[in-house]
Design a protein around this motif. Structure first.
Motif, PDB file in Angstrom:
ATOM      1  N   SER A   9       5.180  -0.438  -0.395  1.00  0.00           N
ATOM      2  CA  SER A   9       4.047  -1.230  -0.844  1.00  0.00           C
ATOM      3  C   SER A   9       2.995  -0.289  -1.425  1.00  0.00           C
ATOM      4  O   SER A   9       3.060   0.928  -1.233  1.00  0.00           O
ATOM      5  CB  SER A   9       3.455  -2.012   0.335  1.00  0.00           C
ATOM      6  OG  SER A   9       2.824  -1.115   1.241  1.00  0.00           O
ATOM      7  N   ALA A  10       2.004  -0.850  -2.096  1.00  0.00           N
ATOM      8  CA  ALA A  10       0.951  -0.025  -2.693  1.00  0.00           C
ATOM      9  C   ALA A  10       0.211   0.771  -1.630  1.00  0.00           C
ATOM     10  O   ALA A  10      -0.067   1.959  -1.810  1.00  0.00           O
ATOM     11  CB  ALA A  10      -0.018  -0.907  -3.473  1.00  0.00           C
ATOM     12  N   ASP A  11      -0.093   0.127  -0.504  1.00  0.00           N
ATOM     13  CA  ASP A  11      -0.797   0.826   0.580  1.00  0.00           C
ATOM     14  C   ASP A  11       0.055   1.947   1.158  1.00  0.00           C
ATOM     15  O   ASP A  11      -0.449   3.043   1.445  1.00  0.00           O
ATOM     16  CB  ASP A  11      -1.185  -0.151   1.695  1.00  0.00           C
ATOM     17  CG  ASP A  11      -2.351  -1.048   1.296  1.00  0.00           C
ATOM     18  OD1 ASP A  11      -3.046  -0.708   0.315  1.00  0.00           O
ATOM     19  OD2 ASP A  11      -2.554  -2.087   1.957  1.00  0.00           O
ATOM     20  N   GLU A  12       1.357   1.679   1.334  1.00  0.00           N
ATOM     21  CA  GLU A  12       2.252   2.706   1.866  1.00  0.00           C
ATOM     22  C   GLU A  12       2.377   3.870   0.886  1.00  0.00           C
ATOM     23  O   GLU A  12       2.391   5.031   1.300  1.00  0.00           O
ATOM     24  CB  GLU A  12       3.636   2.099   2.141  1.00  0.00           C
ATOM     25  CG  GLU A  12       3.658   1.154   3.325  1.00  0.00           C
ATOM     26  CD  GLU A  12       4.980   0.412   3.446  1.00  0.00           C
ATOM     27  OE1 GLU A  12       5.359   0.062   4.575  1.00  0.00           O
ATOM     28  OE2 GLU A  12       5.636   0.178   2.400  1.00  0.00           O
ATOM     29  N   THR A  17       1.023   9.467  -0.494  1.00  0.00           N
ATOM     30  CA  THR A  17       0.364  10.410  -1.403  1.00  0.00           C
ATOM     31  C   THR A  17      -0.630  11.278  -0.638  1.00  0.00           C
ATOM     32  O   THR A  17      -0.670  12.504  -0.806  1.00  0.00           O
ATOM     33  CB  THR A  17      -0.375   9.653  -2.523  1.00  0.00           C
ATOM     34  OG1 THR A  17       0.552   8.805  -3.214  1.00  0.00           O
ATOM     35  CG2 THR A  17      -1.008  10.632  -3.507  1.00  0.00           C
ATOM     36  N   VAL A  18      -1.428  10.659   0.221  1.00  0.00           N
ATOM     37  CA  VAL A  18      -2.405  11.401   1.018  1.00  0.00           C
ATOM     38  C   VAL A  18      -1.704  12.425   1.903  1.00  0.00           C
ATOM     39  O   VAL A  18      -2.107  13.596   1.972  1.00  0.00           O
ATOM     40  CB  VAL A  18      -3.241  10.427   1.877  1.00  0.00           C
ATOM     41  CG1 VAL A  18      -4.022  11.186   2.950  1.00  0.00           C
ATOM     42  CG2 VAL A  18      -4.196   9.632   1.005  1.00  0.00           C
ATOM     43  N   HIS A  52      -1.418   4.145  -8.795  1.00  0.00           N
ATOM     44  CA  HIS A  52      -2.115   3.920  -7.519  1.00  0.00           C
ATOM     45  C   HIS A  52      -3.459   4.634  -7.453  1.00  0.00           C
ATOM     46  O   HIS A  52      -4.342   4.243  -6.687  1.00  0.00           O
ATOM     47  CB  HIS A  52      -1.232   4.391  -6.365  1.00  0.00           C
ATOM     48  CG  HIS A  52       0.086   3.688  -6.290  1.00  0.00           C
ATOM     49  ND1 HIS A  52       0.212   2.393  -5.849  1.00  0.00           N
ATOM     50  CD2 HIS A  52       1.343   4.091  -6.628  1.00  0.00           C
ATOM     51  CE1 HIS A  52       1.481   2.025  -5.904  1.00  0.00           C
ATOM     52  NE2 HIS A  52       2.181   3.037  -6.372  1.00  0.00           N
ATOM     53  N   PHE A  53      -3.603   5.694  -8.250  1.00  0.00           N
ATOM     54  CA  PHE A  53      -4.849   6.461  -8.271  1.00  0.00           C
ATOM     55  C   PHE A  53      -5.210   6.755  -9.728  1.00  0.00           C
ATOM     56  O   PHE A  53      -4.390   7.323 -10.452  1.00  0.00           O
ATOM     57  CB  PHE A  53      -4.692   7.782  -7.511  1.00  0.00           C
ATOM     58  CG  PHE A  53      -4.392   7.624  -6.044  1.00  0.00           C
ATOM     59  CD1 PHE A  53      -5.417   7.432  -5.126  1.00  0.00           C
ATOM     60  CD2 PHE A  53      -3.079   7.664  -5.589  1.00  0.00           C
ATOM     61  CE1 PHE A  53      -5.151   7.288  -3.777  1.00  0.00           C
ATOM     62  CE2 PHE A  53      -2.799   7.515  -4.243  1.00  0.00           C
ATOM     63  CZ  PHE A  53      -3.834   7.328  -3.327  1.00  0.00           C
ATOM     64  N   PRO A  54      -6.418   6.409 -10.160  1.00  0.00           N
ATOM     65  CA  PRO A  54      -6.781   6.634 -11.559  1.00  0.00           C
ATOM     66  C   PRO A  54      -7.002   8.099 -11.929  1.00  0.00           C
ATOM     67  O   PRO A  54      -6.979   8.444 -13.104  1.00  0.00           O
ATOM     68  CB  PRO A  54      -8.086   5.844 -11.717  1.00  0.00           C
ATOM     69  CG  PRO A  54      -8.654   5.766 -10.334  1.00  0.00           C
ATOM     70  CD  PRO A  54      -7.469   5.704  -9.419  1.00  0.00           C
ATOM     71  N   LEU A  60      -8.303  12.763  -3.965  1.00  0.00           N
ATOM     72  CA  LEU A  60      -9.074  13.549  -3.001  1.00  0.00           C
ATOM     73  C   LEU A  60      -9.994  12.648  -2.178  1.00  0.00           C
ATOM     74  O   LEU A  60     -10.187  12.874  -0.983  1.00  0.00           O
ATOM     75  CB  LEU A  60      -9.887  14.622  -3.721  1.00  0.00           C
ATOM     76  CG  LEU A  60      -9.075  15.715  -4.406  1.00  0.00           C
ATOM     77  CD1 LEU A  60      -9.996  16.679  -5.148  1.00  0.00           C
ATOM     78  CD2 LEU A  60      -8.216  16.475  -3.396  1.00  0.00           C
ATOM     79  N   GLN A  61     -10.555  11.634  -2.814  1.00  0.00           N
ATOM     80  CA  GLN A  61     -11.390  10.688  -2.083  1.00  0.00           C
ATOM     81  C   GLN A  61     -10.568   9.971  -1.012  1.00  0.00           C
ATOM     82  O   GLN A  61     -11.024   9.800   0.125  1.00  0.00           O
ATOM     83  CB  GLN A  61     -11.988   9.656  -3.050  1.00  0.00           C
ATOM     84  CG  GLN A  61     -12.865   8.611  -2.364  1.00  0.00           C
ATOM     85  CD  GLN A  61     -13.453   7.610  -3.352  1.00  0.00           C
ATOM     86  OE1 GLN A  61     -13.480   7.856  -4.551  1.00  0.00           O
ATOM     87  NE2 GLN A  61     -13.902   6.484  -2.835  1.00  0.00           N
ATOM     88  N   ALA A  62      -9.353   9.565  -1.363  1.00  0.00           N
ATOM     89  CA  ALA A  62      -8.490   8.890  -0.399  1.00  0.00           C
ATOM     90  C   ALA A  62      -8.121   9.823   0.750  1.00  0.00           C
ATOM     91  O   ALA A  62      -8.028   9.399   1.907  1.00  0.00           O
ATOM     92  CB  ALA A  62      -7.218   8.390  -1.096  1.00  0.00           C
ATOM     93  N   VAL A  63      -7.913  11.106   0.433  1.00  0.00           N
ATOM     94  CA  VAL A  63      -7.615  12.086   1.479  1.00  0.00           C
ATOM     95  C   VAL A  63      -8.785  12.189   2.449  1.00  0.00           C
ATOM     96  O   VAL A  63      -8.602  12.182   3.671  1.00  0.00           O
ATOM     97  CB  VAL A  63      -7.294  13.464   0.871  1.00  0.00           C
ATOM     98  CG1 VAL A  63      -7.222  14.529   1.965  1.00  0.00           C
ATOM     99  CG2 VAL A  63      -5.981  13.418   0.099  1.00  0.00           C
TER     100      VAL A  63
END
Length: 202
Positions: A9-12, A17-18, A52-54, A60-63
């Motif tokens: 899924s997108a969240d997974e 990625t993180v 999933h990330f622009p 890095l923000q998601a990390v």
């Protein structure tokens, strides 16, 4: 490493990625991690990554969000299971050390973000993490003084600075030595010194 399903899924996919970025940060300078390297480690194209990330900054923000949520949750869980403020400080210290040992790329990324000259979302989040962590520790110190476990003359902010600085010092030594496990070995004796510095005289 366990194989992951081909279709997530997108969240997974974002969480994978993180985790990938944190693992890469344990192996190399976080500033040198490219989206191409992330995609290659994940076995996907850069195009798939950017669905999933622009941007790299968004990754890095998601990390930083991942680190903040999980570290603070682990600290809070450790504190909630301790029977007293002083024991809670030790539990928080130990939980933080274990988190670092499990995710050695995290301190490398935090140090890297804080050293960036420009103001980024990830850098602001790193500052916010440290601030929230410090505020939680300060409440523990205040409670410890109220219950007579910590010295009444103790400077609350200095006690918090020493707590966080002690962990940062252990991390820095491990990075220089290239051996994260030395943190786990050094932590008990180091906290014992901290404890003697802050606890009330018996």
């Amino acid at each position: 490493m366990a194989l992951r399903p081909a279709y997530l899924s997108a969240d997974e996919r974002r969480e994978v990625t993180v985790e990938t970025v944190i693992n890469l940060a344990a192996e190399q300078n976080p500033a040198d991690i490219t989206t191409g390297a992330i995609a290659k480690r994940m076995g996907v194209t850069q195009g798939a990554l950017f669905r999933h990330f622009p941007s790299k900054d968004a990754i890095l923000q998601a990390v930083m969000e991942w680190v903040s949520d999980r570290l603070l949750m682990r600290i809070e869980n450790a504190i909630s299971e301790a029977g007293s403020p002083l024991n809670a400080l030790e539990a928080a210290f130990t939980a933080h050390i274990e988190f670092i040992c499990e995710h050695p790329g995290v301190p490398r990324m935090l140090f890297g973000e804080l050293q960036r000259a420009e103001q980024t979302v990830a850098k602001r989040m790193a500052h916010t993490l440290i601030q929230r962590y410090g505020e939680r520790l300060e409440r523990l110190v205040e409670e410890g003084k109220e219950r007579g476990e910590l010295a009444m003359t103790l400077d609350d902010k200095a006690a918090v600075t020493l707590f966080i600085g002690t962990i940062q010092g252990l991390v820095m030594q491990s990075l220089i030595a290239g051996d994260v496990e030395r943190i786990r070995a050094s932590a008990p004796g180091t906290f014992a010194l901290y404890r003697r510095a802050v606890e009330a005289a018996r």
